[in-house]
Design an enzyme around this catalytic site. Structure first.
Site, PDB file in Angstrom:
ATOM      1  CG  ASP A  36      12.657  -9.096  -6.818  1.00 36.25           C
ATOM      2  OD1 ASP A  36      11.885  -9.283  -5.866  1.00 36.25           O
ATOM      3  OD2 ASP A  36      13.450  -8.146  -6.874  1.00 36.25           O
ATOM      4  CG  ASP A  70      17.432  -6.108  -8.857  1.00 38.50           C
ATOM      5  OD1 ASP A  70      16.569  -6.690  -8.165  1.00 38.50           O
ATOM      6  OD2 ASP A  70      17.606  -4.869  -8.845  1.00 38.50           O
ATOM      7  CG  ASP A  74      15.826 -10.956  -5.751  1.00 34.83           C
ATOM      8  OD1 ASP A  74      14.862 -11.196  -5.016  1.00 34.83           O
ATOM      9  OD2 ASP A  74      15.966  -9.888  -6.383  1.00 34.83           O
TER      10      ASP A  74
END
Length: 451
Positions: free
Chosen positions: A3, A258, A262
């Site tokens: 990410d 995080d 996600d």
């Protein structure tokens, strides 16, 4: 699969530009900041928290107005209603009639035709004395504005693009159905991101970046850290679909993230790795949690896992070698030569097998994580930023481009659809009708067709 926000970047963004569209919404800068800060105060997204913090600093206050009917659409933006900001503006203007200095670090504002941030209009306009009006607020990307029926002009789009090519995120603000401001937000890349990506690539691991941010910002970040393939403007549900798509191709996918967005992808991946400073939902969904906010720990976890698997194989050897030797002796195979397995010998062999496996496992305590200097020496100066042309960017789940053969076939089929009804037989129309659905596929490949 990494990410972007909070993983590759520090996740502590800050507002770098404020653009007020004076020709579209005649609202003073301070009122815009008060409305935007109140709206984003209810957001849990790092960008929203950065905007709210910036507005509080510029207004010189820790309290904002009231926000209700708040709705956050992942990958798009937020919508809400804001009220009780008039008292905030009057308080920040000073009770003795003098203007208090509230711009702590006067943000540099873009100068466009029809745009201003004139400080002479810091007082509120006709809303004074009318009680506490309520404002309908939309904050988000271009798609969010278009979904709500707002048109993004060419000047505003050009201003957003100029920031996005620098790796910054540009968001739009609409108040009461009128596009009135644009904010640019910058998030710095972690120092170890490029080194971690380079080390993983040297280990033979394909590194991708997947983010809900726009394609220009994602591409700019990817060039800095050395990631060659980027999926941008991806919704949280599409992240899961991308993980599943790679798994169906026979790949083992490790997802590093995080945030709340996600967590579905972390749970779906073969290996979910969460940053310890991330949200509780992401930590709960992940298989590995990195206590420190350091991407080199991703490399260290893979190295440690390989050493662990190798140690397990050695332990199997220690466990089997005693059985491979002891079972034939116990069966009497070597009895003609006088070799017989006594009970105490069997007990000793079992104890030796357990002790050898235990001692072999304890050797893992000797593992020491590779230092940053060692990683850099292994890179040997070959770690450098990529050119923009070296990064392939895909929007959403788009990954493939149409081949020339496919385009030629689609054009021939479309010519059947474009013929007049009198020239098209009933059979032709029956064959041509399903091709209307293929228009969507070709359009996603970046082609435009006119029927």
């Amino acid at each position: 699969m990494f990410d972007k926000t909070g993983t590759i970047t520090n996740g502590v963004p800050r507002v770098t530009r404020v653009l007020v569209l004076w020709d579209q919404a005649r609202l003073p800068l301070r009122k815009v900041l008060a409305v935007v800060g109140t709206a984003e105060a209810s957001s849990e997204h790092p960008l929203g928290m950065a905007v709210s913090k910036h507005c509080k600093e510029e207004l010189g206050t820790e309290t904002l107005g009231f926000c209700h009917d708040f709705q956050a659409v992942p990958g798009c933006g937020i919508s809400c209603r804001v009220s009780n900001i008039e008292e905030l503006l009057q308080t920040s203007a000073g009770t003795d009639g003098t203007q208090t200095p509230t711009l702590t670090h006067n943000p540099t504002c873009l100068t466009l035709q029809g745009a201003t941030t004139d400080e002479s209009s810091l007082v509120t306009d006709g809303d004074e004395g009318s009680g506490s009006p309520s404002y309908s607020v939309l904050i988000g990307n271009r798609q969010w504005m278009q979904r709500n029926g707002l048109q993004v002009t060419a000047d505003v789009d050009e201003a957003m693009s100029s920031h996005e090519t620098k790796g910054q995120t540009a968001i739009l603000v609409a108040i009461d159905g009128v596009l009135c401001a644009m904010l640019a937000i910058a998030d710095t890349v972690k120092e170890e991101s490029a080194l971690a990506v380079h080390t993983l690539s040297r280990m033979g691991i394909d590194v991708l970046m997947i983010t809900g941010d726009n394609r220009r910002t994602a591409k700019a970040i990817a060039t800095q850290v050395g990631i060659r393939k980027v999926f941008a403007e991806v919704l949280p549900s599409h992240k899961v679909a991308k993980v599943q798509e790679l798994q169906e191709k026979g790949m083992k996918v490790a997802m590093v993230g995080d945030g709340v967005n996600d967590s579905p992808a972390l749970a779906r991946a073969d290996l979910g790795i969460a940053i310890g400073t991330g949200t509780d939902v992401a930590i709960e969904a992940a298989d590995i949690v990195l206590i420190r906010n350091d991407l080199l720990d991703v490399v260290a976890s893979i190295e440690l896992s390989k050493k662990t698997v190798w140690r397990i194989r050695i332990n199997f050897m220690f466990a089997l070698i005693y059985n491979l030797l002891g079972i034939p002796i116990a069966a009497g195979v070597f009895m003609p030569v006088g070799l017989v397995l006594q009970p105490w010998m069997g007990s000793a062999a079992m104890a030796a097998s357990s002790v050898s496996v235990l001692l072999s496992s304890l050797l893992l305590r000797c593992y020491r994580k590779t230092s940053v200097d060692q990683y850099e020496s292994r890179a040997n100066g070959r770690m450098r930023s990529l050119r923009s042309s070296q990064v392939s960017t895909h929007v959403g789940l788009e990954e493939r481009r149409c081949s020339p053969r496919t385009l030629r076939r689609s054009r021939s089929r479309l010519s059947q659809i474009s013929r007049s009804p009198s020239q098209t037989s009933r059979t032709d129309r029956a064959h041509a009708e399903p091709d209307r659905h293929s228009l969507l596929e070709h359009d996603q490949c970046g082609q435009e067709f006119t029927v």
